[in-house]
Design a protein around this motif. Structure first.
Motif, mmCIF file in Angstrom:
data_model
loop_
_atom_site.group_PDB
_atom_site.id
_atom_site.type_symbol
_atom_site.label_atom_id
_atom_site.label_comp_id
_atom_site.label_asym_id
_atom_site.label_seq_id
_atom_site.Cartn_x
_atom_site.Cartn_y
_atom_site.Cartn_z
ATOM 1 N N ALA A 292 10.757 1.780 -0.584
ATOM 2 C CA ALA A 292 10.025 2.285 -1.752
ATOM 3 C C ALA A 292 10.738 3.501 -2.330
ATOM 4 C CB ALA A 292 8.587 2.619 -1.373
ATOM 5 N N ALA A 293 11.212 4.389 -1.463
ATOM 6 C CA ALA A 293 11.936 5.576 -1.930
ATOM 7 C C ALA A 293 13.237 5.170 -2.616
ATOM 8 C CB ALA A 293 12.210 6.522 -0.762
ATOM 9 N N GLN A 294 13.939 4.207 -2.046
ATOM 10 C CA GLN A 294 15.172 3.732 -2.666
ATOM 11 C C GLN A 294 14.892 3.083 -4.019
ATOM 12 O OE1 GLN A 294 16.962 1.180 0.267
ATOM 13 N NE2 GLN A 294 17.950 2.877 1.333
ATOM 14 N N HIS A 295 13.799 2.324 -4.092
ATOM 15 C CA HIS A 295 13.461 1.679 -5.367
ATOM 16 C C HIS A 295 13.172 2.737 -6.431
ATOM 17 C CE1 HIS A 295 12.444 -1.469 -8.094
ATOM 18 N NE2 HIS A 295 11.150 -1.166 -8.136
ATOM 19 N N CYS A 296 12.516 3.816 -6.047
ATOM 20 C CA CYS A 296 12.287 4.914 -6.993
ATOM 21 C C CYS A 296 13.617 5.436 -7.526
ATOM 22 C CB CYS A 296 11.512 6.050 -6.328
ATOM 23 S SG CYS A 296 9.757 5.710 -6.118
ATOM 24 N N GLN A 297 14.604 5.596 -6.648
ATOM 25 C CA GLN A 297 15.929 6.045 -7.089
ATOM 26 C C GLN A 297 16.527 5.048 -8.080
ATOM 27 O OE1 GLN A 297 18.075 6.548 -3.429
ATOM 28 N NE2 GLN A 297 17.385 8.658 -3.171
ATOM 29 N N LEU B 23 14.977 3.199 -10.107
ATOM 30 C CA LEU B 23 14.231 3.301 -11.362
ATOM 31 C C LEU B 23 14.390 4.657 -12.037
ATOM 32 C CD1 LEU B 23 10.887 1.607 -10.222
ATOM 33 C CD2 LEU B 23 12.664 0.606 -11.684
ATOM 34 N N GLY B 24 14.949 5.631 -11.318
ATOM 35 C CA GLY B 24 15.118 6.970 -11.874
ATOM 36 C C GLY B 24 13.841 7.783 -11.897
ATOM 37 N N ILE B 25 12.953 7.529 -10.923
ATOM 38 C CA ILE B 25 11.689 8.266 -10.830
ATOM 39 C C ILE B 25 11.520 8.783 -9.403
ATOM 40 C CG2 ILE B 25 10.581 6.930 -12.671
ATOM 41 C CD1 ILE B 25 9.081 5.354 -10.482
ATOM 42 N N THR B 26 10.493 9.606 -9.205
ATOM 43 C CA THR B 26 10.174 10.114 -7.875
ATOM 44 C C THR B 26 9.034 9.290 -7.268
ATOM 45 O OG1 THR B 26 8.485 11.663 -8.633
ATOM 46 C CG2 THR B 26 10.780 12.461 -8.610
ATOM 47 N N LEU B 27 8.811 9.467 -5.982
ATOM 48 C CA LEU B 27 7.677 8.799 -5.329
ATOM 49 C C LEU B 27 6.351 9.249 -5.945
ATOM 50 C CD1 LEU B 27 8.834 8.857 -1.617
ATOM 51 C CD2 LEU B 27 8.303 6.815 -2.958
ATOM 52 N N ASP B 28 6.254 10.530 -6.313
ATOM 53 C CA ASP B 28 5.034 11.026 -6.953
ATOM 54 C C ASP B 28 4.808 10.351 -8.310
ATOM 55 O OD1 ASP B 28 4.382 12.716 -4.846
ATOM 56 O OD2 ASP B 28 5.358 14.464 -5.749
ATOM 57 N N GLU B 29 5.891 10.155 -9.068
ATOM 58 C CA GLU B 29 5.766 9.469 -10.348
ATOM 59 C C GLU B 29 5.356 8.016 -10.154
ATOM 60 O OE1 GLU B 29 8.888 11.975 -13.111
ATOM 61 O OE2 GLU B 29 9.701 10.519 -11.681
ATOM 62 N N MET B 30 5.900 7.363 -9.111
ATOM 63 C CA MET B 30 5.487 5.992 -8.814
ATOM 64 C C MET B 30 4.000 5.941 -8.500
ATOM 65 S SD MET B 30 6.620 3.310 -5.806
ATOM 66 C CE MET B 30 8.125 2.687 -6.548
ATOM 67 N N ALA B 31 3.533 6.883 -7.695
ATOM 68 C CA ALA B 31 2.108 6.918 -7.337
ATOM 69 C C ALA B 31 1.242 7.118 -8.581
ATOM 70 C CB ALA B 31 1.856 8.030 -6.323
ATOM 71 N N ALA B 32 1.677 7.981 -9.493
ATOM 72 C CA ALA B 32 0.914 8.223 -10.724
ATOM 73 C C ALA B 32 0.873 6.972 -11.601
ATOM 74 C CB ALA B 32 1.515 9.392 -11.494
ATOM 75 N N PRO C 57 0.810 -1.224 0.000
ATOM 76 C CA PRO C 57 0.000 0.000 0.000
ATOM 77 C C PRO C 57 0.844 1.276 0.000
ATOM 78 C CG PRO C 57 -0.893 -1.572 1.558
ATOM 79 C CD PRO C 57 0.435 -2.128 1.088
ATOM 80 N N LEU C 58 2.095 1.167 0.433
ATOM 81 C CA LEU C 58 2.983 2.331 0.484
ATOM 82 C C LEU C 58 3.767 2.534 -0.806
ATOM 83 C CD1 LEU C 58 4.293 1.742 4.093
ATOM 84 C CD2 LEU C 58 2.583 3.407 3.350
ATOM 85 N N GLY C 59 3.704 1.583 -1.711
ATOM 86 C CA GLY C 59 4.431 1.663 -2.968
ATOM 87 C C GLY C 59 5.104 0.345 -3.293
ATOM 88 N N VAL C 60 5.711 0.292 -4.463
ATOM 89 C CA VAL C 60 6.476 -0.887 -4.866
ATOM 90 C C VAL C 60 7.867 -0.715 -4.287
ATOM 91 C CG1 VAL C 60 7.408 -2.207 -6.803
ATOM 92 C CG2 VAL C 60 5.135 -1.171 -6.973
ATOM 93 N N LEU C 61 8.352 -1.760 -3.652
ATOM 94 C CA LEU C 61 9.683 -1.686 -3.081
ATOM 95 C C LEU C 61 10.504 -2.871 -3.517
ATOM 96 C CD1 LEU C 61 9.514 -3.757 -0.299
ATOM 97 C CD2 LEU C 61 8.037 -1.873 0.329
#
Length: 88
Positions: free
Chosen positions: A66-71, A73-82, A36-40
């Protein structure tokens, strides 16, 4: 933004121990968990790597992963949520 596979682990580092049980093992792999907090991404041993089930981890740890996984992937947490919102 081009299509990003949130479960891509190409850029994710392999840890030295399982992030669920803490065991150092030769059978460690990097996998993803959709929470629920994101893909990690996380390093798991074969005993803890149950498909489609996130291991028991603290909320703060899940947010950090989840924040590290965004890094990775080269995206932000907001982009992951979108991206996740578009998949639903």
């Amino acid at each position: 933004m081009s299509r990003v596979d949130l479960h891509d682990t190409t850029g994710c580092p392999l840890g030295v121990r399982c992030e669920s049980c803490g065991r150092e093992a030769a059978d460690l792999t990097v996998g993803t968990a959709d929470t629920p907090l994101g893909v990690l991404c996380l390093t798991l041993c074969s005993r803890c790597a149950v498909p489609n089930i996130a291991p028991p981890i603290a909320v703060g740890t899940a947010v950090r992963l989840a924040a590290q996984h965004c890094q990775h992937l080269g995206i932000t947490l907001d982009e992951m949520a979108a991206i996740r919102a578009g998949e639903r």
